[in-house]
Scaffold this active site. Structure first.
Site, short mmCIF file in Angstrom:
data_model
loop_
_atom_site.label_atom_id
_atom_site.label_comp_id
_atom_site.label_asym_id
_atom_site.label_seq_id
_atom_site.Cartn_x
_atom_site.Cartn_y
_atom_site.Cartn_z
N GLY A 89 0.84 -1.19 0.00
CA GLY A 89 0.00 0.00 0.00
C GLY A 89 0.87 1.24 0.00
O GLY A 89 2.04 1.20 -0.39
N ARG A 90 0.30 2.35 0.48
CA ARG A 90 1.08 3.59 0.51
C ARG A 90 1.89 3.75 1.79
O ARG A 90 2.80 4.59 1.85
CB ARG A 90 0.14 4.79 0.32
N GLU A 93 5.97 3.84 1.81
CA GLU A 93 6.71 4.99 1.31
C GLU A 93 7.02 5.99 2.41
O GLU A 93 7.98 6.74 2.30
CB GLU A 93 5.97 5.66 0.15
N CYS A 119 4.08 -6.49 -2.25
CA CYS A 119 3.70 -5.32 -3.03
C CYS A 119 4.71 -4.18 -2.87
O CYS A 119 5.83 -4.28 -3.32
CB CYS A 119 2.28 -4.90 -2.66
N HIS A 120 4.33 -3.10 -2.21
CA HIS A 120 5.23 -1.98 -1.95
C HIS A 120 5.98 -2.13 -0.62
O HIS A 120 6.80 -1.28 -0.29
CB HIS A 120 4.47 -0.66 -1.96
N TYR A 139 5.56 -5.29 -6.35
CA TYR A 139 4.74 -4.63 -7.36
C TYR A 139 5.71 -4.10 -8.43
O TYR A 139 6.78 -3.59 -8.10
CB TYR A 139 3.93 -3.48 -6.73
#
Length: 195
Positions: A89-90, A93, A119-120, A139
């Site tokens: 997800g976000r 980051e 993923c991330h 991802y």
């Protein structure tokens, strides 16, 4: 099966399925999972985001459920955990900017503890500089980061349902990989499930 204590690093706008499903699966088989977020305590929540693949050039994002944390980030002692999970997800980051997150990841990876990222989530592993020489998927947008961090990129399959195991590192490209990713992680943990 030996019960493992597993740390899960999350943050606001973690991908909904990627936090909820692994948390529930690992708990269901009997492991103790502590979900933590920098700056938050047990009982507080993180917002989640639902990422979907609907034919656009990248994923779409919609509001998800709130996810309740069950442990305090400030109390985390990496030595007290047997394994680490980093959903995507976000959240990755920005949680990768937290020096303590990086220290926790380095301590656990350096101790040879199993690490699962999807993923991330691999952005956190890149920031912690623990991917050198490791085969890894993520991802597709994370590929340049993985390669620049010295990781060996493994392409996601057409349905993003594959997982990659390199020693005790288990990675997946996105939530469609949950069955394979969690199966592989449970095997690395020494957990067995028989029909």
């Amino acid at each position: 099966m030996a019960v493992k204590r597993i740390l899960m690093l999350v943050g606001d706008f973690v991908e909904d399925y990627e936090v909820m499903v692994p948390f529930q699966m690992l708990t269901m088989v009997g492991h103790e999972v502590h979900a933590v977020c920098p700056g938050k305590k047990a009982g507080e929540q993180v917002a989640t985001a639902i990422h979907d693949f609907e034919g656009h050039q990248t994923y779409t994002e919609k509001p998800g459920h709130n996810f309740t944390l069950n442990a305090d980030f400030d109390a985390v002692d990496p030595a007290a955990y047997d394994a680490l999970v980093i959903p995507g997800g976000r959240a990755p980051e920005y949680i990768r900017l937290d020096a303590r997150v990086i220290a926790i990841v380095r301590a656990m990876a350096g101790a040879g503890k199993p690490v699962a990222a999807v993923c991330h989530g691999q952005q956190v592993l890149v920031a912690a500089d623990v991917l050198g020489g490791k085969a890894c998927t993520a991802y597709p947008a994370v590929r340049p980061d993985v390669e620049r961090a010295g990781g060996t990129w493994v392409e996601p399959n057409a349905t993003a349902s594959n997982a990659v195991v390199d020693g005790v590192l288990v990675t997946g490209p996105a939530w469609p990989a949950h069955p394979e990713w969690m199966r592989a992680f449970l095997k690395v943990l020494g957990s067995t499930i028989e029909p």
